[in-house]
Design an enzyme around this catalytic site. Structure first.
Site, mmCIF file in Angstrom:
data_model
loop_
_atom_site.group_PDB
_atom_site.id
_atom_site.type_symbol
_atom_site.label_atom_id
_atom_site.label_comp_id
_atom_site.label_asym_id
_atom_site.label_seq_id
_atom_site.Cartn_x
_atom_site.Cartn_y
_atom_site.Cartn_z
ATOM 1 N N MET A 123 0.819 -1.212 0.000
ATOM 2 C CA MET A 123 0.000 0.000 0.000
ATOM 3 C C MET A 123 0.853 1.262 0.000
ATOM 4 O O MET A 123 0.332 2.356 0.034
ATOM 5 C CB MET A 123 -0.923 0.018 1.224
ATOM 6 C CG MET A 123 -1.890 -1.151 1.252
ATOM 7 S SD MET A 123 -2.915 -1.247 -0.222
ATOM 8 C CE MET A 123 -3.817 0.287 -0.119
ATOM 9 N N ASP A 130 -4.431 -8.724 7.644
ATOM 10 C CA ASP A 130 -3.188 -9.125 6.988
ATOM 11 C C ASP A 130 -2.129 -9.414 8.041
ATOM 12 O O ASP A 130 -0.970 -9.053 7.902
ATOM 13 C CB ASP A 130 -2.704 -8.038 6.028
ATOM 14 C CG ASP A 130 -1.601 -8.543 5.091
ATOM 15 O OD1 ASP A 130 -1.559 -9.764 4.825
ATOM 16 O OD2 ASP A 130 -0.782 -7.731 4.639
#
Length: 278
Positions: A1, A112
């Site tokens: 990200m 995650d």
């Protein structure tokens, strides 16, 4: 990200981590909203075992998070050296459980959780990193109605899997429901927690394969095999793993706080008898 850099905060005289949103992503409204959501989620949490966020900044059109810089190595590095002694593993697992419990109490699911997202400082403190895939739990998400499927499939791109175009988090630690593209609630973190504890105790991953697709297939179709656990692993810890690694989320441990209590009680009164292999 995003790309992460070590930096110096010249105003306050401290080292920090900067998580910079790539320019291409900054032009994507959905990715930009996801990045800003990460900042709000991190800022809403305050716990000694969660890496904190100091601010969200923008300079010349570039957006970045100013985050706590955590010294030390990731737990992925620790595990590469082999199994962790049971008592040390329990102490580390307890800190991970406390961090995740605090996040869940704030309505945040990590989604995650993996060894690479857990760091251990030189003084032995655990820090859980990167809530970039986290999604605040809302009543409609918990009930399954109005669930945003695209958010469920938010990607975690790592060096090991980027070339394969994998879009489902990090394969080896995904829960069966995530692997099937279904809504992920706090029980997905409990599954990942079980995978991490197993890896600590054995020095190897619970699910493996030549490709991420193979790993996902194993998660969906194979039952967790705990035969690699040493006979020295206490019955209490083995039972905890079995409850965390139930493929059916309705039969899985329902709260990470339950794991925290089990670990606390065992560390206070360690079992003397090992588990038999019969």
């Amino acid at each position: 990200m995003g790309e992460v850099w070590r930096a110096e905060d010249t105003k306050l005289g401290r080292d920090v981590a900067l998580k910079v949103l790539p320019e291409a992503f900054a032009q994507d409204p959905e990715r930009l909203a996801r990045f800003e959501r990460e900042a709000r989620l991190l800022a809403s949490m305050s716990h000694t075992n969660i890496a904190g966020v100091h601010g969200l900044e923008e300079i010349d059109g570039k957006r970045f998070l100013v985050m706590e810089l955590v010294d030390g190595e990731t737990f992925a590095d620790v595990i590469r050296r082999g199994p962790v002694p049971v008592e040390d593993a329990a102490r580390i697992a307890l800190q991970i459980a406390e961090a995740v419990e605090s996040a869940h109490d704030s309505g945040v699911v990590h989604r995650d959780l993996k060894p690479a997202n857990v760091k251990i400082t030189p003084d032995g403190q655990v820090k859980v990193l990167d809530f970039g895939l986290a999604k605040a739990l809302a009543p409609e998400a918990m009930s399954g109605s109005g669930f945003d499927q695209d958010l469920s499939l938010s990607p975690t791109m790592t060096k090991a899997i980027t070339g394969m175009g994998v879009l489902l988090g990090t394969a080896g630690y995904m829960s069966p429901e995530q692997a099937r593209g279904r809504p992920a609630d706090r029980r997905a973190d409990i599954w990942a927690f079980g995978c991490i504890v197993y890896e600590m105790l054995t020095g190897q991953r619970l699910f493996t394969g030549e490709t991420a697709t193979d790993v996902i297939g194993a998660i969906v179709h194979k039952e967790p095999d705990l035969e690699e656990l040493s006979p020295k692993v206490p019955a209490t810890i083995r039972r905890l793993l079995e409850r965390c690694l139930q493929k059916d989320a309705t039969r899985r441990l329902q709260s990470i706080g339950e794991a925290r209590i089990v670990l606390q009680e065992w560390l206070e009164n360690p079992e003397l008898e090992p588990v038999t292999t019969e």
